[in-house]
Scaffold this motif. Structure first.
Motif, PDB file in Angstrom:
ATOM      1  N   UNK A 139     -43.269   0.835  16.323  1.00  0.00           N
ATOM      2  CA  UNK A 139     -43.638   1.489  17.584  1.00  0.00           C
ATOM      3  C   UNK A 139     -43.079   0.650  18.720  1.00  0.00           C
ATOM      4  N   UNK A 140     -42.867   1.312  19.852  1.00  0.00           N
ATOM      5  CA  UNK A 140     -42.351   0.618  21.029  1.00  0.00           C
ATOM      6  C   UNK A 140     -43.469   0.506  22.053  1.00  0.00           C
ATOM      7  N   UNK A 141     -43.709  -0.704  22.544  1.00  0.00           N
ATOM      8  CA  UNK A 141     -44.761  -0.965  23.513  1.00  0.00           C
ATOM      9  C   UNK A 141     -44.114  -1.253  24.869  1.00  0.00           C
ATOM     10  N   UNK A 142     -43.891  -0.213  25.659  1.00  0.00           N
ATOM     11  CA  UNK A 142     -43.267  -0.404  26.960  1.00  0.00           C
ATOM     12  C   UNK A 142     -41.802  -0.777  26.827  1.00  0.00           C
ATOM     13  N   UNK A 143     -41.204  -1.080  28.003  1.00  0.00           N
ATOM     14  CA  UNK A 143     -39.820  -1.507  28.034  1.00  0.00           C
ATOM     15  C   UNK A 143     -39.780  -2.948  28.496  1.00  0.00           C
ATOM     16  N   UNK A 144     -38.612  -3.511  28.553  1.00  0.00           N
ATOM     17  CA  UNK A 144     -38.470  -4.846  29.115  1.00  0.00           C
ATOM     18  C   UNK A 144     -38.268  -5.907  28.053  1.00  0.00           C
ATOM     19  N   UNK A 145     -37.946  -7.106  28.513  1.00  0.00           N
ATOM     20  CA  UNK A 145     -37.685  -8.227  27.625  1.00  0.00           C
ATOM     21  C   UNK A 145     -38.985  -8.928  27.245  1.00  0.00           C
ATOM     22  N   UNK A 146     -38.889  -9.802  26.249  1.00  0.00           N
ATOM     23  CA  UNK A 146     -39.997 -10.694  25.879  1.00  0.00           C
ATOM     24  C   UNK A 146     -41.225  -9.954  25.370  1.00  0.00           C
ATOM     25  N   UNK A 147     -41.033  -8.810  24.729  1.00  0.00           N
ATOM     26  CA  UNK A 147     -42.133  -8.094  24.091  1.00  0.00           C
ATOM     27  C   UNK A 147     -41.964  -8.243  22.583  1.00  0.00           C
ATOM     28  N   UNK A 148     -43.010  -8.702  21.904  1.00  0.00           N
ATOM     29  CA  UNK A 148     -42.897  -9.015  20.489  1.00  0.00           C
ATOM     30  C   UNK A 148     -44.269  -8.929  19.838  1.00  0.00           C
ATOM     31  N   UNK A 149     -44.307  -8.973  18.495  1.00  0.00           N
ATOM     32  CA  UNK A 149     -45.565  -8.907  17.755  1.00  0.00           C
ATOM     33  C   UNK A 149     -45.702 -10.122  16.856  1.00  0.00           C
ATOM     34  N   UNK A 150     -46.958 -10.524  16.627  1.00  0.00           N
ATOM     35  CA  UNK A 150     -47.294 -11.559  15.660  1.00  0.00           C
ATOM     36  C   UNK A 150     -48.313 -10.976  14.696  1.00  0.00           C
ATOM     37  N   UNK A 151     -48.123 -11.235  13.414  1.00  0.00           N
ATOM     38  CA  UNK A 151     -49.020 -10.704  12.395  1.00  0.00           C
ATOM     39  C   UNK A 151     -50.246 -11.603  12.240  1.00  0.00           C
ATOM     40  N   UNK A 152     -51.433 -10.981  12.187  1.00  0.00           N
ATOM     41  CA  UNK A 152     -52.656 -11.730  11.936  1.00  0.00           C
ATOM     42  C   UNK A 152     -52.771 -12.009  10.446  1.00  0.00           C
ATOM     43  N   UNK A 153     -52.777 -13.267  10.090  1.00  0.00           N
ATOM     44  CA  UNK A 153     -52.796 -13.669   8.690  1.00  0.00           C
ATOM     45  C   UNK A 153     -53.997 -13.054   7.953  1.00  0.00           C
ATOM     46  N   UNK A 154     -53.694 -12.424   6.828  1.00  0.00           N
ATOM     47  CA  UNK A 154     -54.740 -11.885   5.968  1.00  0.00           C
ATOM     48  C   UNK A 154     -55.327 -10.558   6.383  1.00  0.00           C
ATOM     49  N   UNK A 155     -54.774  -9.913   7.426  1.00  0.00           N
ATOM     50  CA  UNK A 155     -55.344  -8.641   7.885  1.00  0.00           C
ATOM     51  C   UNK A 155     -54.400  -7.464   7.718  1.00  0.00           C
ATOM     52  N   UNK A 156     -53.101  -7.726   7.606  1.00  0.00           N
ATOM     53  CA  UNK A 156     -52.134  -6.641   7.553  1.00  0.00           C
ATOM     54  C   UNK A 156     -51.937  -5.962   8.889  1.00  0.00           C
ATOM     55  N   UNK A 157     -52.447  -6.550   9.953  1.00  0.00           N
ATOM     56  CA  UNK A 157     -52.340  -5.988  11.294  1.00  0.00           C
ATOM     57  C   UNK A 157     -51.645  -6.975  12.215  1.00  0.00           C
ATOM     58  N   UNK A 158     -51.192  -6.471  13.328  1.00  0.00           N
ATOM     59  CA  UNK A 158     -50.423  -7.297  14.259  1.00  0.00           C
ATOM     60  C   UNK A 158     -50.931  -7.132  15.678  1.00  0.00           C
ATOM     61  N   UNK A 159     -50.666  -8.160  16.490  1.00  0.00           N
ATOM     62  CA  UNK A 159     -50.956  -8.116  17.915  1.00  0.00           C
ATOM     63  C   UNK A 159     -49.633  -8.189  18.660  1.00  0.00           C
TER      64      UNK A 159
END
Length: 233
Positions: A139-159
């Motif tokens: 999925x795309x969260x807005x436009x622009x630079x410096x947008x990224x995701x990190x996975x929460x260990x052990x949850x299968x989900x990301x922030x």
């Protein structure tokens, strides 16, 4: 005359705005409201009026707020910010719906998933992440630079985060990155900025005091994946 009022009058000259009446006309803010701003505080106006004034003066709303509260000495004449320029992301708090996840076409592979958040709150970035084959959130969260995701260990989900300078951040859930001169480190949790220093309370409930001079940037939380995942603490 306050520093904020001095800057406002000076910025009007820089922008070619000859009088407060002209500023009222181009910003849509009444003369009475402008008088309250210069006499009392920017906080005396509504958020929409603050956005209008910032847009006319071509500065970010948060920078204008900090100047009004004497948290910033001055905004230089050569600093210009166009909030609605197509090539840039908008101000972070002006329109929260902007950051809602959107489906992406086949050719747009989504948001880079560049690392993991461990249970103790430390973050690790994938140094081998590659634009061609690196993992992504679909999925795309807005436009622009410096947008990224990190996975929460052990949850299968990301922030999902958007990096920004420390002066734009007032506290809350975030990823914070530091450099001590020989290595980088990162933490995720509830980041608190005080006059006495900076600390983060991580997922395990521990508090970690940080060296403010070592902070390079802060990633503000702008979304989660999948969207129904809400627990981030």
């Amino acid at each position: 005359m306050s520093r904020f009022t001095q800057w406002l009058d000076h910025r009007m000259e820089v922008m070619g705005i000859e009088s407060r009446k002209d500023l009222s006309d181009v910003s849509g803010i009444s003369l009475e409201s402008l008088q309250r701003i210069t006499r009392d505080s920017l906080d005396e106006t509504s958020r929409s009026q603050q956005r209008s004034l910032a847009a006319v003066l071509r500065v970010p709303v948060r920078m204008l707020e900090r100047l009004s509260r004497d948290e910033l000495n001055w905004i230089s004449d050569d600093y210009f910010y166009d909030a609605f320029d197509r090539g840039r992301a908008p101000p972070q708090r002006d329109d929260d719906t902007y950051w809602l996840p959107k489906s992406v076409p086949h050719e747009d592979r989504g948001t880079p998933l560049i690392g993991v958040i461990h249970c103790n709150g430390k973050t690790d970035s994938d140094e081998d992440w590659n634009e061609e084959w690196g993992r992504r959130v679909p999925a795309r969260f807005g436009r622009g630079m410096d947008i990224y995701a990190l996975e929460l260990e052990g949850t299968g989900s990301s922030i999902v985060f958007r990096n920004g300078p420390i002066w734009q951040f007032r506290g809350g859930q975030a990823a914070i990155y530091l450099w001590n001169g020989w290595e980088a480190s990162g933490w995720y949790g509830s980041v608190c900025i005080r006059s006495s220093g900076i600390f983060v309370v991580t997922r395990d409930g521990c508090r970690h005091d940080l060296d403010a001079d070592a902070v390079m940037r802060i990633g503000r939380v702008i979304g989660r994946w999948p969207p129904r995942f809400v627990k981030v603490a």
